[in-house]
Design a protein around this motif. Structure first.
Motif, short mmCIF file in Angstrom:
data_model
loop_
_atom_site.label_atom_id
_atom_site.label_comp_id
_atom_site.label_asym_id
_atom_site.label_seq_id
_atom_site.Cartn_x
_atom_site.Cartn_y
_atom_site.Cartn_z
N CYS A 180 29.84 36.26 39.32
CA CYS A 180 30.96 35.38 38.98
C CYS A 180 32.07 35.55 40.01
O CYS A 180 32.24 36.61 40.61
CB CYS A 180 31.49 35.71 37.59
SG CYS A 180 30.28 35.46 36.28
N SER A 181 32.85 34.51 40.18
CA SER A 181 33.95 34.60 41.14
C SER A 181 35.06 35.49 40.59
O SER A 181 35.23 35.62 39.37
CB SER A 181 34.51 33.21 41.45
OG SER A 181 35.29 32.74 40.36
N LEU A 182 35.79 36.08 41.51
CA LEU A 182 36.93 36.92 41.11
C LEU A 182 37.94 36.08 40.35
O LEU A 182 38.51 36.52 39.35
CB LEU A 182 37.57 37.56 42.34
CG LEU A 182 38.73 38.51 42.09
CD1 LEU A 182 38.33 39.65 41.15
CD2 LEU A 182 39.26 39.04 43.41
N TRP A 183 38.14 34.83 40.77
CA TRP A 183 39.07 33.94 40.09
C TRP A 183 38.64 33.74 38.64
O TRP A 183 39.47 33.82 37.72
CB TRP A 183 39.16 32.60 40.82
CG TRP A 183 40.37 31.80 40.44
CD1 TRP A 183 41.57 31.79 41.08
CD2 TRP A 183 40.50 30.92 39.33
NE1 TRP A 183 42.44 30.95 40.42
CE2 TRP A 183 41.81 30.40 39.34
CE3 TRP A 183 39.65 30.52 38.30
CZ2 TRP A 183 42.28 29.50 38.39
CZ3 TRP A 183 40.12 29.62 37.35
CH2 TRP A 183 41.42 29.12 37.40
N ASP A 184 37.35 33.47 38.41
CA ASP A 184 36.86 33.28 37.05
C ASP A 184 37.05 34.54 36.21
O ASP A 184 37.45 34.46 35.04
CB ASP A 184 35.38 32.89 37.05
CG ASP A 184 35.15 31.43 37.39
OD1 ASP A 184 36.11 30.69 37.69
OD2 ASP A 184 33.97 31.01 37.36
N LEU A 185 36.75 35.68 36.79
CA LEU A 185 36.91 36.95 36.05
C LEU A 185 38.35 37.17 35.65
O LEU A 185 38.65 37.53 34.50
CB LEU A 185 36.38 38.12 36.89
CG LEU A 185 34.88 38.09 37.19
CD1 LEU A 185 34.56 39.06 38.33
CD2 LEU A 185 34.07 38.41 35.94
N GLN A 233 29.37 32.22 29.06
CA GLN A 233 28.01 31.69 29.19
C GLN A 233 27.15 32.61 30.06
O GLN A 233 25.99 32.87 29.74
CB GLN A 233 28.04 30.28 29.78
CG GLN A 233 28.59 29.26 28.81
CD GLN A 233 28.85 27.92 29.47
OE1 GLN A 233 28.67 27.73 30.67
NE2 GLN A 233 29.30 26.96 28.67
N THR A 234 27.71 33.10 31.15
CA THR A 234 26.96 34.02 32.02
C THR A 234 26.64 35.30 31.27
O THR A 234 25.53 35.82 31.36
CB THR A 234 27.76 34.33 33.29
OG1 THR A 234 28.00 33.11 34.00
CG2 THR A 234 27.03 35.32 34.19
N ASN A 235 27.60 35.80 30.53
CA ASN A 235 27.37 37.02 29.76
C ASN A 235 26.25 36.81 28.74
O ASN A 235 25.40 37.68 28.57
CB ASN A 235 28.66 37.45 29.07
CG ASN A 235 28.50 38.75 28.34
OD1 ASN A 235 28.17 39.78 28.93
ND2 ASN A 235 28.70 38.72 27.02
N GLU A 236 26.24 35.67 28.08
CA GLU A 236 25.21 35.39 27.08
C GLU A 236 23.84 35.17 27.72
O GLU A 236 22.83 35.55 27.14
CB GLU A 236 25.60 34.15 26.25
CG GLU A 236 26.75 34.41 25.31
CD GLU A 236 27.24 33.16 24.61
OE1 GLU A 236 26.58 32.10 24.72
OE2 GLU A 236 28.28 33.22 23.95
N SER A 237 23.81 34.57 28.91
CA SER A 237 22.52 34.25 29.52
C SER A 237 21.85 35.47 30.15
O SER A 237 20.68 35.72 29.90
CB SER A 237 22.64 33.13 30.54
OG SER A 237 23.40 33.56 31.65
N ASP A 238 22.58 36.22 30.97
CA ASP A 238 21.93 37.37 31.60
C ASP A 238 22.78 38.63 31.65
O ASP A 238 22.30 39.69 32.03
CB ASP A 238 21.42 37.02 33.00
CG ASP A 238 22.52 36.78 34.01
OD1 ASP A 238 23.71 36.98 33.71
OD2 ASP A 238 22.18 36.36 35.13
N GLY A 239 24.04 38.53 31.30
CA GLY A 239 24.91 39.70 31.23
C GLY A 239 25.37 40.24 32.57
O GLY A 239 26.14 41.19 32.62
N ASP A 240 24.93 39.64 33.68
CA ASP A 240 25.32 40.11 35.01
C ASP A 240 26.51 39.29 35.49
O ASP A 240 26.34 38.16 35.96
CB ASP A 240 24.16 40.01 35.99
CG ASP A 240 24.51 40.54 37.37
OD1 ASP A 240 25.59 41.16 37.53
OD2 ASP A 240 23.71 40.33 38.30
N LEU A 241 27.68 39.87 35.40
CA LEU A 241 28.90 39.16 35.77
C LEU A 241 29.27 39.34 37.24
O LEU A 241 30.24 38.75 37.70
CB LEU A 241 30.06 39.62 34.89
CG LEU A 241 29.87 39.43 33.38
CD1 LEU A 241 31.07 39.98 32.62
CD2 LEU A 241 29.63 37.98 33.03
#
Length: 95
Positions: free
Chosen positions: A43-48, A32-40
């Protein structure tokens, strides 16, 4: 630029198999973050890391490799992880 085999090995070092539901949710947040603005980088390290694990597990179970489009996102996730590590290391002082 590492190949998928190296990335898959790295993904498997994230030992969160007891938290698969949380990993699925994290993977969704990354997409969702990638689709909305592409700036990862926010994002948290855990999520990545969870995203990479879910990509590896999906490919493993399907018996395939990521599509070129998926690899673009995977490389963006790796870049965000590298960014977080660099920021963390830059913030450390030498005693």
């Amino acid at each position: 630029m590492a190949g998928w085999e190296s990335i898959a090995w790295f993904a498997m070092t994230f030992d969160e198999f007891d938290s698969f539901e949380e990993c699925f949710q994290a993977s969704d947040r990354i997409e969702q973050t990638n689709e909305s603005d592409g700036d990862l980088t926010g994002c948290s390290l855990w999520d990545l890391r969870a995203f990479l694990l879910m990509e590896e597990r999906g490919c493993h179970h399907r018996g395939d490799w990521p599509t070129p489009e998926s690899m673009q996102l995977i490389y963006a996730v790796i870049d965000a992880i590298r960014h977080k590590i660099k920021v963390a290391n830059d913030g450390k002082t030498m005693d």
